[in-house]
Write a protein that holds these residues in place. Structure first.
Motif, PDB file in Angstrom:
ATOM      1  N   PRO A 149      -0.240  -3.164   9.193  1.00  0.00           N
ATOM      2  CA  PRO A 149       0.349  -1.814   9.239  1.00  0.00           C
ATOM      3  C   PRO A 149       1.806  -1.829   8.792  1.00  0.00           C
ATOM      4  O   PRO A 149       2.464  -2.880   8.727  1.00  0.00           O
ATOM      5  CB  PRO A 149       0.226  -1.445  10.715  1.00  0.00           C
ATOM      6  CG  PRO A 149       0.281  -2.752  11.433  1.00  0.00           C
ATOM      7  CD  PRO A 149      -0.432  -3.736  10.541  1.00  0.00           C
ATOM      8  N   ALA A 150       2.329  -0.632   8.504  1.00  0.00           N
ATOM      9  CA  ALA A 150       3.706  -0.518   8.010  1.00  0.00           C
ATOM     10  C   ALA A 150       4.721  -1.036   9.022  1.00  0.00           C
ATOM     11  O   ALA A 150       5.785  -1.545   8.644  1.00  0.00           O
ATOM     12  CB  ALA A 150       3.999   0.946   7.661  1.00  0.00           C
TER      13      ALA A 150
ATOM     14  N   ARG B 197       0.835  -1.194   0.000  1.00  0.00           N
ATOM     15  CA  ARG B 197       0.000   0.000   0.000  1.00  0.00           C
ATOM     16  C   ARG B 197       0.875   1.251   0.000  1.00  0.00           C
ATOM     17  O   ARG B 197       2.059   1.193   0.362  1.00  0.00           O
ATOM     18  CB  ARG B 197      -0.928   0.029   1.222  1.00  0.00           C
ATOM     19  CG  ARG B 197      -1.893  -1.126   1.309  1.00  0.00           C
ATOM     20  CD  ARG B 197      -3.026  -0.799   2.300  1.00  0.00           C
ATOM     21  NE  ARG B 197      -2.525  -0.377   3.605  1.00  0.00           N
ATOM     22  CZ  ARG B 197      -2.327  -1.194   4.630  1.00  0.00           C
ATOM     23  NH1 ARG B 197      -2.543  -2.497   4.496  1.00  0.00           N
ATOM     24  NH2 ARG B 197      -1.896  -0.739   5.802  1.00  0.00           N
ATOM     25  N   GLU B 198       0.283   2.382  -0.367  1.00  0.00           N
ATOM     26  CA  GLU B 198       1.042   3.629  -0.436  1.00  0.00           C
ATOM     27  C   GLU B 198       1.506   4.100   0.943  1.00  0.00           C
ATOM     28  O   GLU B 198       2.508   4.805   1.059  1.00  0.00           O
ATOM     29  CB  GLU B 198       0.188   4.721  -1.095  1.00  0.00           C
ATOM     30  CG  GLU B 198      -0.107   4.458  -2.564  1.00  0.00           C
ATOM     31  CD  GLU B 198      -0.892   5.600  -3.185  1.00  0.00           C
ATOM     32  OE1 GLU B 198      -1.226   6.561  -2.443  1.00  0.00           O
ATOM     33  OE2 GLU B 198      -1.170   5.546  -4.402  1.00  0.00           O
ATOM     34  N   ASP B 199       0.789   3.729   2.000  1.00  0.00           N
ATOM     35  CA  ASP B 199       1.173   4.162   3.341  1.00  0.00           C
ATOM     36  C   ASP B 199       2.279   3.309   3.957  1.00  0.00           C
ATOM     37  O   ASP B 199       2.637   3.492   5.120  1.00  0.00           O
ATOM     38  CB  ASP B 199      -0.040   4.184   4.269  1.00  0.00           C
ATOM     39  CG  ASP B 199      -0.659   2.794   4.438  1.00  0.00           C
ATOM     40  OD1 ASP B 199      -0.140   1.827   3.839  1.00  0.00           O
ATOM     41  OD2 ASP B 199      -1.664   2.685   5.181  1.00  0.00           O
ATOM     42  N   GLY B 200       2.810   2.353   3.190  1.00  0.00           N
ATOM     43  CA  GLY B 200       3.876   1.495   3.693  1.00  0.00           C
ATOM     44  C   GLY B 200       3.391   0.168   4.212  1.00  0.00           C
ATOM     45  O   GLY B 200       4.198  -0.739   4.454  1.00  0.00           O
TER      46      GLY B 200
END
Length: 451
Positions: free
Chosen positions: A429-430, A352-355
């Motif tokens: 999550p990242a 994803r773009e958010d890591g």
């Protein structure tokens, strides 16, 4: 008694001096005796008047607001004024101290997570904290000095308060039925009451879920046990051919496997709920994870479906390899069970773009109606109960998946349309995912995949 002796001596001295002066003046007019009496009386009167004037000053100060110092006369009245002033200042300090203590006490009650309300002898509200005001739907300022039973319309609570038997707490719900409160009343003082309230909505909901869970487990286990008992009775009482005996044994083995799967899933859920979150310093190879889940799904499919894996070659997830494999394998096995023969199942890793990153398990099965999507991860919830049991599901797989995702800081997202298949997505999550460096040794990849 020094003040009494002093005042007596002053009065006597004034009388003597007055008599002497009066005789001296009276002697001039040949009325010495009468002049002495008159002079003594006049002197004593003067002393009394001065004393009365000083007393009046002190009395005026006492009747006033005492915002200035007391009269500072010498002698009795000065001493008395000083004593009064000192006593009043000490009283004011004590009042201020008690007010501070009361405010601190009320602030402590205000910070309490429970509701606290004080009622007088007529069940009128003396004081309540904001929590109690929320529980009973009151305004803590506007409703003060109002009779509580005129403001709270719950028949159960009104009857409880009026009956006067407070050995046990009472529970009642709000007007909308969304919240449940437990209330306990304790008498104190002269007919006064202390009302303690507690929001037990979550506890009641948890108890209801626990009762439903026990009922569901009992039902799920009772069904195969009933079947097994029937088969055992059949084999004991009836002569069976070899073909019939083998068929009965096969069905008994299926029911046994079903109970074993149910117990295994229950133990898995108990372990997930009772153990700490997986550490974030143990990295698992995504490629190995997806491949093993694909192999398990292929064994269950037995060639009836096309299973593909995409992405994840250079990715890792921080957490428990066993838990992550259990979650992904559950999603793949569900896809195999509910997708008709010849259908396609895909496992995909996406950054994803958010890591962060996602693991998608999609199929071309019949899909799920929108009204069921929000409850799919509930324990024993089934869209079609009879079909779920026929496919060998326990009703706990998606609940296990949800717990695993949450323990790794993620969540599960479901998208499905009737007739167009389903997609189950695990979102991480990242902080829990990373991309393997190009120079990372192959041995690390192997250990991460097999850990």
């Amino acid at each position: 008694m020094s003040w009494l002796l002093t005042r007596t001596l002053v009065a006597m001295l004034a009388a003597v001096v007055g008599v002497m002066i009066g005789r001296a003046i009276g002697g001039t007019f040949e009325e010495g005796r009468l002049g002495g009496l008159f002079g003594g009386a006049l002197s004593v009167a003067a002393v009394v008047l001065v004393d009365a004037w000083r007393g009046q000053q002190l009395l005026s100060w006492l009747r006033g607001a005492q915002d200035r110092a007391a009269p500072r006369d010498a002698g009795f009245w000065g001493e008395l004024g000083y004593r009064f002033e000192r006593a009043m200042r000490l009283r004011d300090q004590a009042i201020v101290t008690e007010r501070v203590r009361l405010q601190q006490f009320l602030s402590a009650i205000e910070a309490s997570p429970n509701g606290v309300m004080l009622l007088d002898g007529g069940d009128q509200i003396e004081w309540c904290n904001s929590v109690a005001a929320d529980h009973f739907g009151l305004d803590p300022v506007r409703d003060r000095r109002q009779r509580l039973t005129n403001l709270v319309r719950s028949p159960a609570f009104v009857s409880y308060l009026q009956k006067g038997e407070f050995d046990e707490a009472i529970q009642f719900g709000d007007a909308l039925g969304r919240r449940m409160f437990s209330v306990l009343v304790r008498p104190y003082g002269e007919g006064m009451k202390l009302v303690l309230s507690n929001d037990v909505t979550e506890r009641e909901r948890a108890d209801a879920m626990r009762r439903d869970f026990v009922a569901n487990v009992s039902h799920e286990i009772r069904t195969p046990l009933t079947v097994l008992a029937g088969f055992v009775e059949t084999m004991s009482d009836l002569p069976l051919t070899e073909v019939e005996r083998r068929r009965v044994l096969t069905l008994m083995a299926q029911q046994t496997d079903r109970m074993q799967a149910l117990v295994a899933d229950l133990l898995t859920l108990a372990q997930l709920e009772g153990s700490p979150r997986p550490a974030a310093d143990r990295w698992v190879s995504v490629a190995g994870l997806l491949q093993r889940a694909s192999v398990d799904g292929g064994a269950l499919s037995a060639g009836r479906h096309q299973i593909t894996v995409r992405g994840g070659d250079d990715a890792e997830i921080a957490g428990s390899d066993t838990e992550l494999l259990s979650a992904v394998a559950n999603l793949v096995n569900n896809a195999v069970r509910y997708t008709p023969e010849g259908g396609r199942i895909e496992l995909r890793w996406q950054w994803r773009e958010d890591g962060g990153a996602d693991i998608d398990v999609s199929d071309t099965g019949p899909g799920i109606a929108r009204e069921h999507l929000g409850r799919l991860t509930e324990r024993f919830y089934r869209v079609d109960g009879s079909r779920s049991r026929d496919t060998g599901g326990t009703g706990l797989g998606l609940s296990i998946v949800k717990h695993v995702a949450q323990r790794h800081g993620g969540e599960i997202d479901v998208h499905s349309e009737v007739g167009k298949g389903s997609r189950f997505r695990l979102r991480f999550p990242a902080a829990r995912v990373r991309q393997r460096g190009a120079d990372a040794p192959a041995a690390e990849a192997a250990s991460g995949a097999m850990a």
